[in-house]
Design a protein around this motif. Sequence first.
Motif, mmCIF file in Angstrom:
data_model
loop_
_atom_site.group_PDB
_atom_site.id
_atom_site.type_symbol
_atom_site.label_atom_id
_atom_site.label_comp_id
_atom_site.label_asym_id
_atom_site.label_seq_id
_atom_site.Cartn_x
_atom_site.Cartn_y
_atom_site.Cartn_z
ATOM 1 N N HIS A 194 0.825 -1.095 0.085
ATOM 2 C CA HIS A 194 -0.077 -0.234 0.048
ATOM 3 C C HIS A 194 0.831 1.203 0.020
ATOM 4 O O HIS A 194 0.497 2.239 -0.830
ATOM 5 C CB HIS A 194 -1.009 0.009 1.268
ATOM 6 N N SER A 195 1.950 1.282 0.916
ATOM 7 C CA SER A 195 2.949 2.301 0.786
ATOM 8 C C SER A 195 3.303 2.675 -0.540
ATOM 9 O O SER A 195 3.664 3.856 -0.826
ATOM 10 C CB SER A 195 4.005 2.199 1.915
ATOM 11 N N THR A 196 3.936 1.383 -1.167
ATOM 12 C CA THR A 196 4.688 1.618 -2.701
ATOM 13 C C THR A 196 3.284 2.286 -3.374
ATOM 14 O O THR A 196 3.627 3.102 -4.467
ATOM 15 C CB THR A 196 4.865 0.115 -3.021
ATOM 16 N N GLU A 197 2.186 1.622 -3.401
ATOM 17 C CA GLU A 197 1.127 2.281 -4.378
ATOM 18 C C GLU A 197 1.054 3.711 -4.306
ATOM 19 O O GLU A 197 0.982 4.482 -5.259
ATOM 20 C CB GLU A 197 -0.063 1.399 -4.178
ATOM 21 N N LEU A 198 0.704 4.201 -2.818
ATOM 22 C CA LEU A 198 0.700 5.471 -2.723
ATOM 23 C C LEU A 198 1.784 6.467 -3.118
ATOM 24 O O LEU A 198 1.718 7.714 -3.589
ATOM 25 C CB LEU A 198 0.648 5.963 -1.161
ATOM 26 N N ASN A 199 3.002 5.881 -3.167
ATOM 27 C CA ASN A 199 4.357 6.506 -3.787
ATOM 28 C C ASN A 199 3.954 6.873 -4.947
ATOM 29 O O ASN A 199 4.344 8.055 -5.544
ATOM 30 C CB ASN A 199 5.496 5.914 -3.012
ATOM 31 N N VAL A 200 3.694 5.698 -5.641
ATOM 32 C CA VAL A 200 3.652 5.795 -7.115
ATOM 33 C C VAL A 200 2.397 6.714 -7.616
ATOM 34 O O VAL A 200 2.757 7.455 -8.581
ATOM 35 C CB VAL A 200 3.579 4.333 -7.488
ATOM 36 N N TYR A 201 1.600 6.433 -7.028
ATOM 37 C CA TYR A 201 0.568 7.738 -7.122
ATOM 38 C C TYR A 201 0.779 9.201 -7.088
ATOM 39 O O TYR A 201 0.524 10.020 -7.976
ATOM 40 C CB TYR A 201 -0.829 7.345 -6.422
ATOM 41 N N LEU A 202 1.584 9.310 -6.007
ATOM 42 C CA LEU A 202 2.072 10.616 -5.813
ATOM 43 C C LEU A 202 3.060 11.176 -6.861
ATOM 44 O O LEU A 202 3.051 12.060 -7.218
ATOM 45 C CB LEU A 202 2.696 10.903 -4.193
ATOM 46 N N GLU A 203 4.263 10.282 -7.073
ATOM 47 C CA GLU A 203 4.967 10.659 -7.983
ATOM 48 C C GLU A 203 4.439 10.849 -9.444
ATOM 49 O O GLU A 203 4.799 11.759 -10.007
ATOM 50 C CB GLU A 203 6.278 9.649 -8.079
ATOM 51 N N CYS A 204 3.592 9.953 -9.834
ATOM 52 C CA CYS A 204 2.909 10.101 -11.333
ATOM 53 C C CYS A 204 2.034 11.432 -11.251
ATOM 54 O O CYS A 204 2.260 12.204 -11.940
ATOM 55 C CB CYS A 204 1.886 8.914 -11.453
ATOM 56 N N GLY A 205 1.373 11.731 -10.124
ATOM 57 C CA GLY A 205 0.595 13.061 -9.974
ATOM 58 C C GLY A 205 1.481 14.218 -10.225
ATOM 59 O O GLY A 205 1.338 15.075 -10.970
ATOM 60 N N VAL A 206 2.374 14.198 -9.370
ATOM 61 C CA VAL A 206 3.507 15.573 -9.522
ATOM 62 C C VAL A 206 4.279 15.387 -10.721
ATOM 63 O O VAL A 206 4.301 16.708 -11.175
ATOM 64 C CB VAL A 206 4.434 15.107 -8.180
ATOM 65 N N VAL A 207 4.786 14.371 -11.177
ATOM 66 C CA VAL A 207 5.493 14.599 -12.548
ATOM 67 C C VAL A 207 4.390 14.874 -13.571
ATOM 68 O O VAL A 207 5.020 15.679 -14.558
ATOM 69 C CB VAL A 207 6.253 13.151 -12.753
ATOM 70 N N ALA A 208 3.496 14.418 -13.750
ATOM 71 C CA ALA A 208 2.302 14.719 -14.927
ATOM 72 C C ALA A 208 1.979 16.130 -14.614
ATOM 73 O O ALA A 208 1.836 16.983 -15.560
ATOM 74 C CB ALA A 208 1.022 13.925 -14.620
ATOM 75 N N LEU A 209 1.685 16.839 -13.500
ATOM 76 C CA LEU A 209 1.507 18.255 -13.098
ATOM 77 C C LEU A 209 2.651 18.914 -13.845
ATOM 78 O O LEU A 209 2.366 20.167 -14.340
ATOM 79 C CB LEU A 209 1.268 18.409 -11.869
ATOM 80 N N LEU A 210 3.800 18.842 -13.454
ATOM 81 C CA LEU A 210 5.099 19.373 -13.889
ATOM 82 C C LEU A 210 4.923 19.625 -15.440
ATOM 83 O O LEU A 210 5.256 20.692 -16.006
ATOM 84 C CB LEU A 210 6.111 18.970 -13.238
#
Length: 242
Positions: A16-32
Amino acid sequence: MPDLNRCDEKQSDNIHSTELNVYLECGVVALLILLIDLATPLGIANGILYVIVVLISLRSPEKRFTLIIAVICTLLVGIGYLGSPSSEIPLYQVFANRFLALFVIWLTAILALKQRDKTAALHQARLKYLQSVKEIEMREEKLRVLKATMRTVQDITGNFLNNLHFFKLEIEKNNTLTPESAAKLDELIHDTSQRLNKLGDLEEIREKKMAGDMIGIEYEHSLINEATIQRVEPNENITKEE
């Protein structure tokens, strides 16, 4: 059982921690990338940068998450086209850049997922191979222990039968056993029974070398009269006749 449950809970928490990190990273990078795309004029192929988001999504254990990311990136490429400042570049080049970005995004997603499936299949095949090797090793180990046990039993019973030969000679000569020989026979039977019982009650297997470099099982045993173990002296009458 409590330890196994704790391990399962820890593994689940890590996933679950890995999934949350992946979601967060994907969201931040996509936004940038979207902000960069909106800040630059049309005609620059900024959409190709969304490939980074697709590659990050592969860290998720969910295969469909990568497909969802590819769809989102497709929408972001369209949003970038609508929100980017206009430029003097011909419109067909702008569309070509956008379609190129979409092509690269989906090509990367499809190839990455196929490679992921192949890697997972190879991993499963490797696990099955290791499991089969382990099972073969366990069967060989069981067979080796069984052979060593049978050699030990053969040694114990062989010693017992060898000693019985002398009692047989005495019975054939006198039709009976002397009280001393009868006591030795009882002692021999009792000792042989003890040896077999202790061999059967072993909780730890320790091997030992036997005659002829054969491997047997080491077991604790009580020593009895050496004459009874090795050889029972025959009756004097038998000795004289021989």
